[in-house]
Motif scaffolding. Sequence first.
Motif, PDB file in Angstrom:
ATOM      1  N   ASP A   1     -10.020  -2.155  -9.261  1.00 30.60           N
ATOM      2  CA  ASP A   1      -8.981  -1.665  -8.351  1.00 30.60           C
ATOM      3  C   ASP A   1      -7.867  -2.701  -8.217  1.00 30.60           C
ATOM      4  OD1 ASP A   1     -10.519   0.477  -7.981  1.00 30.60           O
ATOM      5  OD2 ASP A   1     -10.703   0.330  -5.799  1.00 30.60           O
ATOM      6  N   ASP A   2      -6.671  -2.221  -8.038  1.00 26.21           N
ATOM      7  CA  ASP A   2      -5.568  -3.093  -7.624  1.00 26.21           C
ATOM      8  C   ASP A   2      -5.214  -4.202  -8.588  1.00 26.21           C
ATOM      9  OD1 ASP A   2      -5.090  -1.764  -5.231  1.00 26.21           O
ATOM     10  OD2 ASP A   2      -6.663  -2.860  -4.208  1.00 26.21           O
TER      11      ASP A   2
ATOM     12  N   LEU B   1      -1.427  -4.671  -8.651  1.00 23.77           N
ATOM     13  CA  LEU B   1      -0.994  -5.339  -7.421  1.00 23.77           C
ATOM     14  C   LEU B   1      -1.288  -6.831  -7.504  1.00 23.77           C
ATOM     15  CD1 LEU B   1       0.109  -5.120  -4.593  1.00 23.77           C
ATOM     16  CD2 LEU B   1      -2.156  -4.484  -3.794  1.00 23.77           C
TER      17      LEU B   1
ATOM     18  N   ARG C   1       0.793  -1.225   0.000  1.00 24.30           N
ATOM     19  CA  ARG C   1       0.000   0.000   0.000  1.00 24.30           C
ATOM     20  C   ARG C   1       0.826   1.277   0.000  1.00 24.30           C
ATOM     21  NH1 ARG C   1      -4.080  -0.812  -2.597  1.00 24.30           N
ATOM     22  NH2 ARG C   1      -5.553  -2.292  -1.769  1.00 24.30           N
TER      23      ARG C   1
ATOM     24  N   ARG D   1      -2.178   1.429  -7.305  1.00 22.46           N
ATOM     25  CA  ARG D   1      -3.232   0.942  -8.197  1.00 22.46           C
ATOM     26  C   ARG D   1      -2.799   0.193  -9.460  1.00 22.46           C
ATOM     27  NH1 ARG D   1      -7.314   4.152  -6.283  1.00 22.46           N
ATOM     28  NH2 ARG D   1      -7.017   4.167  -4.052  1.00 22.46           N
TER      29      ARG D   1
END
Lengths: 320, 183
Positions: B142-143, B146, A239, A244
């Motif tokens: 989102d993400d 990641l 984080r 994103r």
Amino acid sequence: MKELSFSYFPGCSQTGSAAEFGLSAAAVGAALGVGLHELPDWNCCGASSAHMTDDLLSVALPARNLALARSAGRDLVAVCAACYSRLRSARARLNADAGLAARLEEVLGSSPVFEGEIRHLLDVLINQVTLPGIRPWLRQGLEGLKAVPYYGCLLVRPPRDCCCDSVENPTDLDRLLGFLGVEVCRWPRKTDCCGGSLSLSRPDLVEKLVNDLFESAVEAGAGCIVTACPMCAANLEMRQKQGRLGFSLVHRIPVLYFTEILGIALGLSGTRHWLESHIINPVPLLEATGVSLDPEPRRAGAARKVPARPGRDPGGVATG
Amino acid sequence: MITCVNSRLEESIEQRSGQLVRACYQCGKCSAGCQLAFGMDLLPHRVMKLVQYGQEARVLSCSTIWLCASCEACSARCPNGIDVAGVMDALRQASLESGIAPAQRDVVAFHRSFLAGIRLAGRTNEPVLIAAYKALSRRLFDDLGLGVVMLRKGKIKAMPRLVQDRDAIRRIFRMSERGSNRQ
């Protein structure tokens, strides 16, 4: 050294995204003679989501684990700070409220009143194995590594469940790292919250908390952050700002578990495997400090034996 | 000891949390040490005051109760020994029961996804949790970057792990649905 034997609550993270924490905890336990017997068929403690939305569930989910621990008859050790906190909190409620305990016994089929201790692995290592007890098994010093110890929230708060020596300024992790030769950098955020429970739902807020932590660690001169909480580690690694769609990192400071650092100092096999599963790869930093991550295999069971000549390090390495 | 109760809300939150909300004298220490205060619409000490005043609609619909991460810095430092984070738990639960729309729908969606996953498997499996949260919050995109990094690092395991005695888990959830013991 006296053999220690505990029931062990791994927690969900340690079988998932924080697998390296679970593996390194088990390896360190085995090397230092801390028997960690996994609680059979344990379940999730409910973490923040249970106590934030459903009071009864926040006691009932850990209660099943407490009932299992009661049958196992040993003290219980957790490695995840959240599991530790929820198990302790539920135990306090159940042991003080016989009516609730009886109600849950009916649902669970066995009593959730657990008289044993619930401890964090850090507490067991510091206060029961003790630093002098670790000394004979050290294979290498970690001089050259600079770190900030990060305790986060749930190891120290609430004060009733604090597993460290102080609520506002704990030093257990500092002392362990310093003992291993790590240069411990002073910083003001060792017990600050990283916002873990909002990591998915409000990443915008969590990014600020995480970046504040990284900036503070950089300012302190640290090359890595050492933690004992899988939520903190996941949050810090995942984080940072610009998280994103385009996942690129501003801060390249690795985040390590205290068990990994200890495992490296103990010269355990498998360290490289743990380290490589981090999102921020710590291997270059560690290799730059001259630490060996591929130790020669030690004799089977060697770590469990009492040293032939007490007071001498079997590895022959100065431990600072 | 303060015995005067200011409002019905204060009384019900005290009963639910087991905390003496009436003892708050607005020193502001909870707000001063709160890591998430910068994102809240009401500072924690103001929430305490509004509970004393019985401002139910304002308190149960504020974002503060959902942005509190339960780090318990406030509880550890309160000079009157109030577990402020415990009061926040009580307010969250009261808010859900009141039917008032929560100020932070995504936060509530996360908690629901988390508990639904436990109900199903007995343990939390991160990929299942993330998928459930994305579906509930409709934040499908989102993400993604990641996610790719997590896959590559082996952070996403293929097989969810299950508790064998899932019947016990179901009994626990059914019990909690029949009612909280604190009401």
